[in-house]
Design a protein around this motif. Structure first.
Motif, PDB file in Angstrom:
ATOM      1  N   VAL A  84       0.821  -1.212   0.000  1.00 47.34           N
ATOM      2  CA  VAL A  84       0.000   0.000   0.000  1.00 47.34           C
ATOM      3  C   VAL A  84       0.852   1.259   0.000  1.00 47.34           C
ATOM      4  N   GLU A  85       1.996   1.271   0.752  1.00 49.15           N
ATOM      5  CA  GLU A  85       2.825   2.472   0.824  1.00 49.15           C
ATOM      6  C   GLU A  85       3.420   2.854  -0.530  1.00 49.15           C
ATOM      7  N   GLN A  86       3.567   1.896  -1.436  1.00 52.62           N
ATOM      8  CA  GLN A  86       4.093   2.205  -2.760  1.00 52.62           C
ATOM      9  C   GLN A  86       3.028   2.805  -3.667  1.00 52.62           C
ATOM     10  N   THR A  87       1.781   2.611  -3.362  1.00 53.49           N
ATOM     11  CA  THR A  87       0.721   3.137  -4.215  1.00 53.49           C
ATOM     12  C   THR A  87       0.246   4.510  -3.765  1.00 53.49           C
ATOM     13  N   ARG A  88       0.671   4.975  -2.608  1.00 51.08           N
ATOM     14  CA  ARG A  88       0.289   6.304  -2.137  1.00 51.08           C
ATOM     15  C   ARG A  88       1.162   7.344  -2.810  1.00 51.08           C
ATOM     16  N   ARG A  89       0.527   8.368  -3.342  1.00 47.16           N
ATOM     17  CA  ARG A  89       1.263   9.453  -3.999  1.00 47.16           C
ATOM     18  C   ARG A  89       1.465  10.590  -3.016  1.00 47.16           C
ATOM     19  N   VAL A  90       2.639  11.205  -3.101  1.00 50.98           N
ATOM     20  CA  VAL A  90       2.988  12.339  -2.251  1.00 50.98           C
ATOM     21  C   VAL A  90       3.304  13.514  -3.159  1.00 50.98           C
ATOM     22  N   THR A  91       2.749  14.680  -2.842  1.00 53.86           N
ATOM     23  CA  THR A  91       3.042  15.883  -3.613  1.00 53.86           C
ATOM     24  C   THR A  91       4.415  16.388  -3.206  1.00 53.86           C
ATOM     25  N   VAL A  92       5.318  16.502  -4.187  1.00 52.09           N
ATOM     26  CA  VAL A  92       6.676  16.977  -3.905  1.00 52.09           C
ATOM     27  C   VAL A  92       6.909  18.401  -4.393  1.00 52.09           C
ATOM     28  N   ALA A  93       6.023  18.905  -5.259  1.00 59.27           N
ATOM     29  CA  ALA A  93       6.155  20.280  -5.745  1.00 59.27           C
ATOM     30  C   ALA A  93       4.822  20.725  -6.349  1.00 59.27           C
ATOM     31  N   THR A  94       4.561  22.010  -6.299  1.00 62.33           N
ATOM     32  CA  THR A  94       3.352  22.588  -6.876  1.00 62.33           C
ATOM     33  C   THR A  94       3.745  23.772  -7.751  1.00 62.33           C
ATOM     34  N   TYR A  95       3.152  23.837  -8.948  1.00 64.54           N
ATOM     35  CA  TYR A  95       3.489  24.882  -9.912  1.00 64.54           C
ATOM     36  C   TYR A  95       2.216  25.574 -10.385  1.00 64.54           C
ATOM     37  N   GLY A  96       2.371  26.813 -10.792  1.00 65.82           N
ATOM     38  CA  GLY A  96       1.247  27.598 -11.269  1.00 65.82           C
ATOM     39  C   GLY A  96       0.873  27.348 -12.711  1.00 65.82           C
ATOM     40  N   ASP A  97       1.763  26.689 -13.469  1.00 67.47           N
ATOM     41  CA  ASP A  97       1.453  26.397 -14.867  1.00 67.47           C
ATOM     42  C   ASP A  97       1.995  25.019 -15.225  1.00 67.47           C
ATOM     43  N   TYR A  98       1.400  24.434 -16.251  1.00 68.36           N
ATOM     44  CA  TYR A  98       1.750  23.078 -16.654  1.00 68.36           C
ATOM     45  C   TYR A  98       3.192  22.982 -17.152  1.00 68.36           C
TER      46      TYR A  98
END
Length: 164
Positions: free
Chosen positions: A12-26
């Motif tokens: 299960v721990e391998q299938t959980r996604r963690v946000t490592v960065a957030t950006y304002g544009d694609y």
């Protein structure tokens, strides 16, 4: 155990996604994933997730029957060129005449169909537009087990050059 579509069991721990960065544009999020890839990070464990989606429809102008016919002419001419070139390959002689005939016939039918299609709307949509989905921000996520490695790498990502 969780079984993804591929059918292999993953903890299960391998299938959980963690946000490592957030950006304002694609483009910035894509640049970050490309940077991870360039540094041999397993990008098959990465996702770009756009959140707070909005549908934006930009009105390009008024659409009359004449304008629809003109747009249909252009589309039909391109299609006719394609068909003309395809048939021209097999023409023993006069391949140029086949191509020109394809363009003219395509343009004619495109104009007719474009005008008819607009006329049948009976004024319900007298404008042309372009639709796009826009996200408020884009998160770069990775499988939980790779989050620390991705964060370390992204901390070394060079600043984007100023395009002003």
């Amino acid at each position: 155990m969780v079984t993804p579509l591929g059918g292999t069991d993953l903890p299960v721990e391998q299938t959980r996604r963690v946000t490592v960065a957030t950006y304002g544009d694609y483009a910035s999020a894509q640049r970050a994933v490309d940077f991870l890839s360039d540094n041999q990070f397993p990008v098959d464990r990465t996702a770009i997730i756009g959140t707070d989606l909005r549908l934006v429809e930009t009105v390009l102008g008024r659409l009359t029957v004449g304008r629809a016919a003109l747009q249909g002419t252009a589309v039909g001419a391109w299609f006719g060129l394609f068909i003309g070139l395809l048939f021209g390959i097999f023409a023993v002689s006069g391949w140029l005449a086949v191509v020109i005939a394809g363009v003219l016939i395509g343009a004619l039918f495109g104009a007719i169909f474009g005008a008819l299609a607009q006329a049948f709307t009976r004024g319900q949509r007298d404008f042309s537009s372009r639709r796009s989905l826009v996200a408020a921000h884009y998160d770069v996520t990775v499988d939980g087990e790779y989050a620390e490695q991705a964060s370390r790498l992204l901390a070394t990502l060079p600043a984007e050059p100023n395009r002003g």
